[in-house]
Design an enzyme around this catalytic site. Structure first.
Site, PDB file in Angstrom:
ATOM      1  N   ASP A  84       0.170  -5.697  -3.582  1.00  0.00           N
ATOM      2  CA  ASP A  84      -0.515  -4.517  -3.217  1.00  0.00           C
ATOM      3  C   ASP A  84      -1.820  -4.697  -2.772  1.00  0.00           C
ATOM      4  O   ASP A  84      -2.801  -5.543  -3.132  1.00  0.00           O
ATOM      5  CB  ASP A  84      -0.603  -3.949  -4.865  1.00  0.00           C
ATOM      6  CG  ASP A  84      -1.597  -2.575  -5.107  1.00  0.00           C
ATOM      7  OD1 ASP A  84      -0.963  -1.925  -3.909  1.00  0.00           O
ATOM      8  OD2 ASP A  84      -1.883  -2.399  -5.905  1.00  0.00           O
ATOM      9  N   GLU A 135      -1.561   0.879   5.527  1.00  0.00           N
ATOM     10  CA  GLU A 135      -2.269   1.924   5.232  1.00  0.00           C
ATOM     11  C   GLU A 135      -3.188   2.398   6.115  1.00  0.00           C
ATOM     12  O   GLU A 135      -3.526   1.630   7.187  1.00  0.00           O
ATOM     13  CB  GLU A 135      -3.187   1.271   3.937  1.00  0.00           C
ATOM     14  CG  GLU A 135      -4.135   2.618   3.501  1.00  0.00           C
ATOM     15  CD  GLU A 135      -4.816   2.027   2.257  1.00  0.00           C
ATOM     16  OE1 GLU A 135      -5.992   2.495   2.089  1.00  0.00           O
ATOM     17  OE2 GLU A 135      -4.283   1.464   1.282  1.00  0.00           O
ATOM     18  N   HIS A 207      -1.345   6.071  -3.649  1.00  0.00           N
ATOM     19  CA  HIS A 207      -1.849   5.093  -4.460  1.00  0.00           C
ATOM     20  C   HIS A 207      -2.788   5.846  -5.263  1.00  0.00           C
ATOM     21  O   HIS A 207      -3.072   6.803  -5.177  1.00  0.00           O
ATOM     22  CB  HIS A 207      -2.900   4.121  -3.562  1.00  0.00           C
ATOM     23  CG  HIS A 207      -2.026   3.152  -2.957  1.00  0.00           C
ATOM     24  ND1 HIS A 207      -2.032   1.772  -3.179  1.00  0.00           N
ATOM     25  CD2 HIS A 207      -1.420   3.267  -1.630  1.00  0.00           C
ATOM     26  CE1 HIS A 207      -1.220   1.085  -2.469  1.00  0.00           C
ATOM     27  NE2 HIS A 207      -0.737   1.954  -1.473  1.00  0.00           N
ATOM     28  N   GLY A 209      -2.373   6.536  -8.739  1.00  0.00           N
ATOM     29  CA  GLY A 209      -1.162   7.459  -9.291  1.00  0.00           C
ATOM     30  C   GLY A 209      -1.907   7.732 -10.693  1.00  0.00           C
ATOM     31  O   GLY A 209      -1.482   8.788 -11.332  1.00  0.00           O
ATOM     32  N   SER A 210      -2.651   6.896 -11.387  1.00  0.00           N
ATOM     33  CA  SER A 210      -2.891   7.075 -12.737  1.00  0.00           C
ATOM     34  C   SER A 210      -3.784   8.273 -12.885  1.00  0.00           C
ATOM     35  O   SER A 210      -5.086   8.234 -12.181  1.00  0.00           O
ATOM     36  CB  SER A 210      -3.633   5.726 -13.344  1.00  0.00           C
ATOM     37  OG  SER A 210      -2.707   4.704 -13.396  1.00  0.00           O
TER      38      SER A 210
END
Length: 288
Positions: A84, A135, A207, A209-210
């Protein structure tokens, strides 16, 4: 089974659901996430940041831990081990260590440098049968020392990177790592739609996502997002369950201080959250 992430991501894109890349931080995280995904019959990507890789004593140790736990639990759903927000050197190291998927985050470089490094790593990963994510545009907040205000990605630049043959693409659309502030403006769906068009339907990655409201996550998935990263949310679940155990004095009852007992509530909380997110948010339950 340990696999490249490409096939599961492509299936998710075609089926309009998302595959969750849950970040792992130690043995408990690996166990809880694998159990949760097996219970919901969901494919999963185990995300490993460079910081977590160092904490777990190196990428080779991470691969060995995942393989042993995977086999011991009898996991049958597809599992990818994914770097990641990897650096150029980190991406190469993870390819050598046996990861089945990597991410190269060159978003902080000038675009031409990002393009050249991405091109090289895409060729290298594909020569090994490994999937790769790149990215464009910064993700807000901080991840392993890379800081960004969360600028929107350029659809044109996304199209160029997608044309290199990357398997899935992370593009900044206003998302943020860590907790979202009260004044967060939300995701830019207009930008997301432009990026999906410019990349000719390439699977996209969300990215941070929380903490994004579920209706925004579901809308993003409908517009081409097929991978929604989660880390902070599981950390908060683990911390809350562990805190409750200690504050209830259970660590002072019998051998409640034994780390196997002390860490058990947090581990169970992670598994429960994984099952809930797979079923209610990502739509990947039953898709393995």
């Amino acid at each position: 089974m340990l696999v490249s992430a490409a096939e599961m991501i492509n299936k998710a894109h075609e089926g309009h659901y998302a595959v969750p890349p849950f970040n792992i931080n130690n043995m408990e995280w690996i166990i809880a996430i694998l159990k949760g995904c097996q219970a919901t019959n969901s494919p999963v990507i185990l995300g490993v940041s460079e910081g977590a890789g160092k904490y777990m004593q190196g990428y080779k140790n991470v691969v060995a831990m995942v393989k042993e736990i995977h086999d011991n639990l009898g996991i049958t759903v597809p599992v990818a081990i994914h770097l990641d927000h990897g650096s150029y050197a980190g991406a190469k190291a993870c390819i050598e260590a046996g990861f089945t998927s990597i991410m190269f985050d060159g978003s902080h470089f000038p675009f031409e440098e990002n393009l050249e490094k991405s091109k090289e790593l895409i060729a290298l990963a594909h020569s090994k049968g490994i999937s790769i994510e790149c990215e464009v545009g910064g993700i807000g907040g901080e991840e392993d020392g890379v800081v960004s205000s969360g600028e929107l990605a350029s659809p044109e630049e996304c199209g160029v990177i997608a044309g290199l043959g990357v398997d899935f693409l992370a593009a900044g659309i206003g998302n943020i790592h860590g907790k979202y502030p009260a004044n967060w403006a939300g995701l830019s769906f207009d930008q997301l739609a432009k990026i999906q068009e410019s990349t000719n339907g390439k699977p996209l990655v969300l990215h941070g996502g929380s903490g994004i409201p579920s209706e925004q996550v579901k809308k993003a998935i409908s517009l081409g997002v097929s991978k929604v990263n989660v880390n902070t949310e599981l950390q908060l679940e683990f911390a809350a369950a562990t805190r409750a155990y200690v504050e209830a004095g259970k660590d002072q009852q019998g051998k409640g201080y034994d780390p196997r007992k002390l860490l058990a509530p947090g581990t169970a909380a992670i598994q429960a959250k994984v099952e809930k997110m797979n079923t209610e948010f990502f739509g990947c339950a039953g898709k393995a």
